[in-house]
Structure formats: C-alpha cells, structure tokens
Motif scaffolding. Sequence first.
Motif, PDB file in Angstrom:
ATOM      1  N   SER A 210      -0.795  -5.709 -85.535  1.00  0.00           N
ATOM      2  CA  SER A 210       0.433  -5.278 -86.196  1.00  0.00           C
ATOM      3  C   SER A 210       0.385  -3.776 -86.429  1.00  0.00           C
ATOM      4  O   SER A 210      -0.670  -3.149 -86.335  1.00  0.00           O
ATOM      5  CB  SER A 210       0.614  -6.016 -87.523  1.00  0.00           C
ATOM      6  OG  SER A 210      -0.438  -5.687 -88.419  1.00  0.00           O
ATOM      7  N   TRP A 441       9.638  -1.123 -87.193  1.00  0.00           N
ATOM      8  CA  TRP A 441       9.900  -0.689 -85.814  1.00  0.00           C
ATOM      9  C   TRP A 441       8.713  -1.020 -84.917  1.00  0.00           C
ATOM     10  O   TRP A 441       7.553  -0.995 -85.339  1.00  0.00           O
ATOM     11  CB  TRP A 441      10.106   0.816 -85.775  1.00  0.00           C
ATOM     12  CG  TRP A 441      11.449   1.292 -86.191  1.00  0.00           C
ATOM     13  CD1 TRP A 441      12.342   0.661 -87.014  1.00  0.00           C
ATOM     14  CD2 TRP A 441      12.049   2.543 -85.836  1.00  0.00           C
ATOM     15  NE1 TRP A 441      13.452   1.431 -87.191  1.00  0.00           N
ATOM     16  CE2 TRP A 441      13.310   2.593 -86.475  1.00  0.00           C
ATOM     17  CE3 TRP A 441      11.644   3.613 -85.055  1.00  0.00           C
ATOM     18  CZ2 TRP A 441      14.160   3.680 -86.340  1.00  0.00           C
ATOM     19  CZ3 TRP A 441      12.485   4.702 -84.917  1.00  0.00           C
ATOM     20  CH2 TRP A 441      13.739   4.733 -85.550  1.00  0.00           C
ATOM     21  N   SER A 442       9.007  -1.259 -83.643  1.00  0.00           N
ATOM     22  CA  SER A 442       7.962  -1.422 -82.642  1.00  0.00           C
ATOM     23  C   SER A 442       7.486  -0.058 -82.155  1.00  0.00           C
ATOM     24  O   SER A 442       8.161   0.961 -82.337  1.00  0.00           O
ATOM     25  CB  SER A 442       8.486  -2.224 -81.445  1.00  0.00           C
ATOM     26  OG  SER A 442       9.446  -1.452 -80.730  1.00  0.00           O
ATOM     27  N   ARG A 443       6.352  -0.031 -81.502  1.00  0.00           N
ATOM     28  CA  ARG A 443       5.834   1.222 -80.930  1.00  0.00           C
ATOM     29  C   ARG A 443       6.783   1.737 -79.846  1.00  0.00           C
ATOM     30  O   ARG A 443       7.035   2.944 -79.767  1.00  0.00           O
ATOM     31  CB  ARG A 443       4.446   0.979 -80.353  1.00  0.00           C
ATOM     32  CG  ARG A 443       3.766   2.217 -79.749  1.00  0.00           C
ATOM     33  CD  ARG A 443       2.309   1.896 -79.454  1.00  0.00           C
ATOM     34  NE  ARG A 443       1.584   3.020 -78.850  1.00  0.00           N
ATOM     35  CZ  ARG A 443       1.400   3.182 -77.546  1.00  0.00           C
ATOM     36  NH1 ARG A 443       1.906   2.271 -76.683  1.00  0.00           N
ATOM     37  NH2 ARG A 443       0.719   4.216 -77.085  1.00  0.00           N
ATOM     38  N   ASP A 444       7.310   0.858 -79.035  1.00  0.00           N
ATOM     39  CA  ASP A 444       8.230   1.287 -77.978  1.00  0.00           C
ATOM     40  C   ASP A 444       9.479   1.938 -78.558  1.00  0.00           C
ATOM     41  O   ASP A 444       9.987   2.926 -78.009  1.00  0.00           O
ATOM     42  CB  ASP A 444       8.623   0.097 -77.092  1.00  0.00           C
ATOM     43  CG  ASP A 444       7.509  -0.314 -76.147  1.00  0.00           C
ATOM     44  OD1 ASP A 444       6.579   0.482 -75.952  1.00  0.00           O
ATOM     45  OD2 ASP A 444       7.570  -1.439 -75.615  1.00  0.00           O
TER      46      ASP A 444
END
Length: 543
Positions: A210, A441-444
């Motif tokens: 995570s 938020w996601s890393r992407d």
Amino acid sequence: MLGKVLDDEGEWQLGERWPRVDPATQRTNLAYWDAALAELDALPLEDLSRAEQINAATFRQIVTTLAEEVRYKTYEAPLNSDSFFWTGLFPRQGGFSDVEAYHRYIARLRDLPRFFAENLANMRAGLARGYSVPRVTLIGREKSLEAYLVAGQDNPFWTPIADMPASIGAADQEALRSAALAAVAEAVVPAYSEVLDFMRNVYLKQARTSLAARDLPDGEAFYQSQIQAYTTLDLTPEEIHKQGLAEVERIQAEMAEVIARTGFEGDLQAFIEFLRTDPRFYAKTPRELLSYSSYVAKRADGKMGEVLGFLPRRRFTILPVPDAIAPFYTSGRGGLNSCLMNTYDLPSRPLFNLPALTLHECAPGHALQAAIAEEAPGEVPRFRRDNYFSGYGEGWGLYTEWLGTRMGVYETPYEDFGRLSYEMWRACRLVIDTGVHYFGWSRDRALAYLGERTALSTHEVTTEVDRYISWPGQALAYKLGEMLIRRKRAEAEAALGTDFDQRYFHDVILGLGSVPLPVLEAELDAWIAAGGPNPYADLPEAA
C-alpha cells in the motif's frame, strides 16, 4: 544522525560513536522530551522578552517533533526512496584538520556494525507491526550499498583518508592509513554486506504494497503529525489539497504566457514534449552541466548586494552528486559548504531548469542561507542556529527561484519556463502528497499528474513521486513556506510603498535563523508595522 561531543571550547564535533537508536534509548529520549515540554508549559511565556518568546516557540516545535517521531516509532523505517541511514556518513569533501579527528573517524567506522544492527532490528520490528516504506519506492535503492562492499582505497569511506592535510606528519599519516584500511575491511564492508542482504532478502520482500500514510498504524493521526512537523502549520490535508489545486491553476496561466513569448505553436503538452526531446536543452558532459550551474551562481553573485544587506564571508563550491547515490538522488541539494548537482543520466537534466535549481540550492538559497545562520549578528542561541525547519528553509529556497526574476537571472523564456516548471512541481506536491496519503491516489495517478504539468524528465518525475510516497508530509513544506514569504512581501510592498527595501525584508527572514512559519509571519508583521527598518542599522558597517 551523527554522534557528537563537545570540545574544550563548547563546540560540537563528531565523536567516536554513532548514536544509539535501539528501542530502549528511544524510550529514554521520549521521556526526556516529554519532561522538557512539561517544563516549557510551566513557564509564564507572557512575561518573556520577544527574543525569548521566539526561542520558546522554536524550542517547542523542535522538541514536539522529536517526541512525535519517537511516539510514532518512525525510527522503525530509517530510510525512504531518497535518503537512507547508510549514506551520508562521511564528509562530502576533504578530510579532517588533525590526528584526533581522524582517530574519531576511524572509531566511527569500527562502530558501524553496531549502529547498522540496531537499525536493522528496528526495521524488523516495523515490518512485524505493518510499519514500513512502500516497497515500490525502494526497488533498486539497495544498489546504493554496493559501492561500500569494496575493501581498500576504492571504498567511499577512504575519501577523508586520501585528503589528509600536510600538517599531519608522515608517520601519523601512515599509521592512520593502516588503521583505516583495517577498519574498512573488518567493519565497514561486513556491515554494508549485512544491510544489503537484509534489504534484498527480507525488507524488499516484506515491505508493504500500500502507499498511503493513512494505511499505517494510527495512520491518519501520524500523517497529520508529519504535516505539522514539516510545515509547522496547523493545516488539514483537505486545506492543503485545495491550496495546491489553486496554485496549479495560477501557474498554468503563467506558463501559457511564457510559451507565447517563445513563439512556439502548440499546447502545453506539445511544448513539454518539445523541451524533453530537443537536444539543444541538454548537456553533453557532466562538466558542461556543472559549468552551466556555476555560471548562474556567479551571475547571481553580482546581484547579491541588491538582495541582502548582510552578506556572509563563507563561500560554497559546486560538486557532482556522488556516483553511489546519483541514480536515485534528487536533481540537486545545497548546504553550508557545497551545492551538489546531479550529473547522472544527462538526458534527464535539462539545462533550462538549472538557473532555478542553482538559485535554490546555492545562493541566495540554501548555501547562503546556511552561512548567514552561522554568521549573522544578533543573539541567536546555538540550538536555533543549528536547527532546520523545512517550511522555513525550503520556503526560502523556493522563494529565491522567484526572486531570480527580480535579479535578472533568467536569460531566455525557456529558463523562465524552467522556473515556472519548478514552481509547478512544488505546487503539484501539495496535491500529490495529500492525494496519495489522504485521498488514496495510486502511484500511476500521481506520476501522470506531475508529468503532464511540468517539464521534468520522466526519470525525475518517477524519482520525485516515489520520494513523496515514501516520505509523507516532507514535500508540503516548500510551497507553503514560499507562499507565506511572497504573501508577506506583497503586504510589505503595499504598506511601505517606496520605503520598502527588499534587502531588509530578506535580512529579517535570514537573521532569525530557522523558525516555525507562524513565528516568521509574526516577525515580518512586526517589521512591517515598524516601517520596514534595517535590522542591522546599529552595526558600524551597516549601509
């Protein structure tokens, strides 16, 4: 991180050991900090002088942050994608001044196995309770250990030994070299080998997948404490996210104006792609990049008398980031003696960004800032001179990038766009840091948000986003500090009119030393109310 002792003159010097970082020592430290805060609470602050009130507020912030770090057991993750407990343990340049300092240095080398073992034990405890750095941000970082696995004079720890001053006699030099070679072979190499094995076979396999700080034990409270520690402001993640979005929108409008000045036909994305791919904007050799930065620094020197009333005597040099850490290191970093510029992967280091970077890291940014903290007149106690708050220090650094527009440093629209790209980079941090650690938020998504709005290279975008993910709250300090300074400057210009002198405005900021942002704001308000005076008017050499 460095273990220090007091010399006969009451000055700190590097000792023979690294600090103890084991849990028992951490508990002792926490009890000490809590007791210090209790004593501070008992003081009648309203009866203190203005100077002592500043001391008290600064001391409170320092000790509160130290206590909170122990309370949340951040020592169980003594690394992030940018910085690791195993780096920065020897001088950036040069050696030591005397034989005794070298003996202490060699003793520290001998102490590395103990110091590293305590850190690894802490990291195992963190893994066991679900507290770790996100795995994705550490991939490949273990390679920074490999340079230290070489015995002999090719080991980075040999650097100070190779630069012993001529004042040390030949016999002493020979004895020190022999002792250092043995320490490197018997202590340094085994210690680093153990850390490398642990990182590859334990930590990188068990670290969390995570990203959000909210996912950590007591995560929401932990993230709020990190925000307060780095910014010294009482702001919520929602408030910071909103401010970031507003700044992004403002800077985008300024970017459009600069693009129009270049004559480029196309939108922001097309312009960014042009900047990333046109070879004219990139150095062909490390020396070319370092020379470009040095030229900017020297041009800024010519304007320094217009920027500051008090100028320090100390000078800095510009050096490349060491090879061992360059692949994962930020673009540059400045300090008291030197500014480091990253020459790794030159196609990822556009020259049009260097004016802003050099102003920020060198002068009037961090190198000059650190020199003034040491030399500025006034009764600033040592604990404040040696301290560093990110909101204050990084806020000043980012402010100096904008100040370069008033100094005439940016020679082309492309360099001005580089400045705006760097400002956008810091504004995006407000959005991304809170986006990842609070809004999930996601890393992407974070990579896309930064990549689509700045002229940073893909390598830099990835390195920076991983830094924000692995270091909650730290990235928020820059823009929030800069926004406060620029807001106060605008208020001063409006209130003082022709009596406003930026030299004195800057002298007030830097003469304080590193203080919490609310303290800085209060002092600037008082300076404005007093009519914007020269804070060093009573000195014989004052202009």
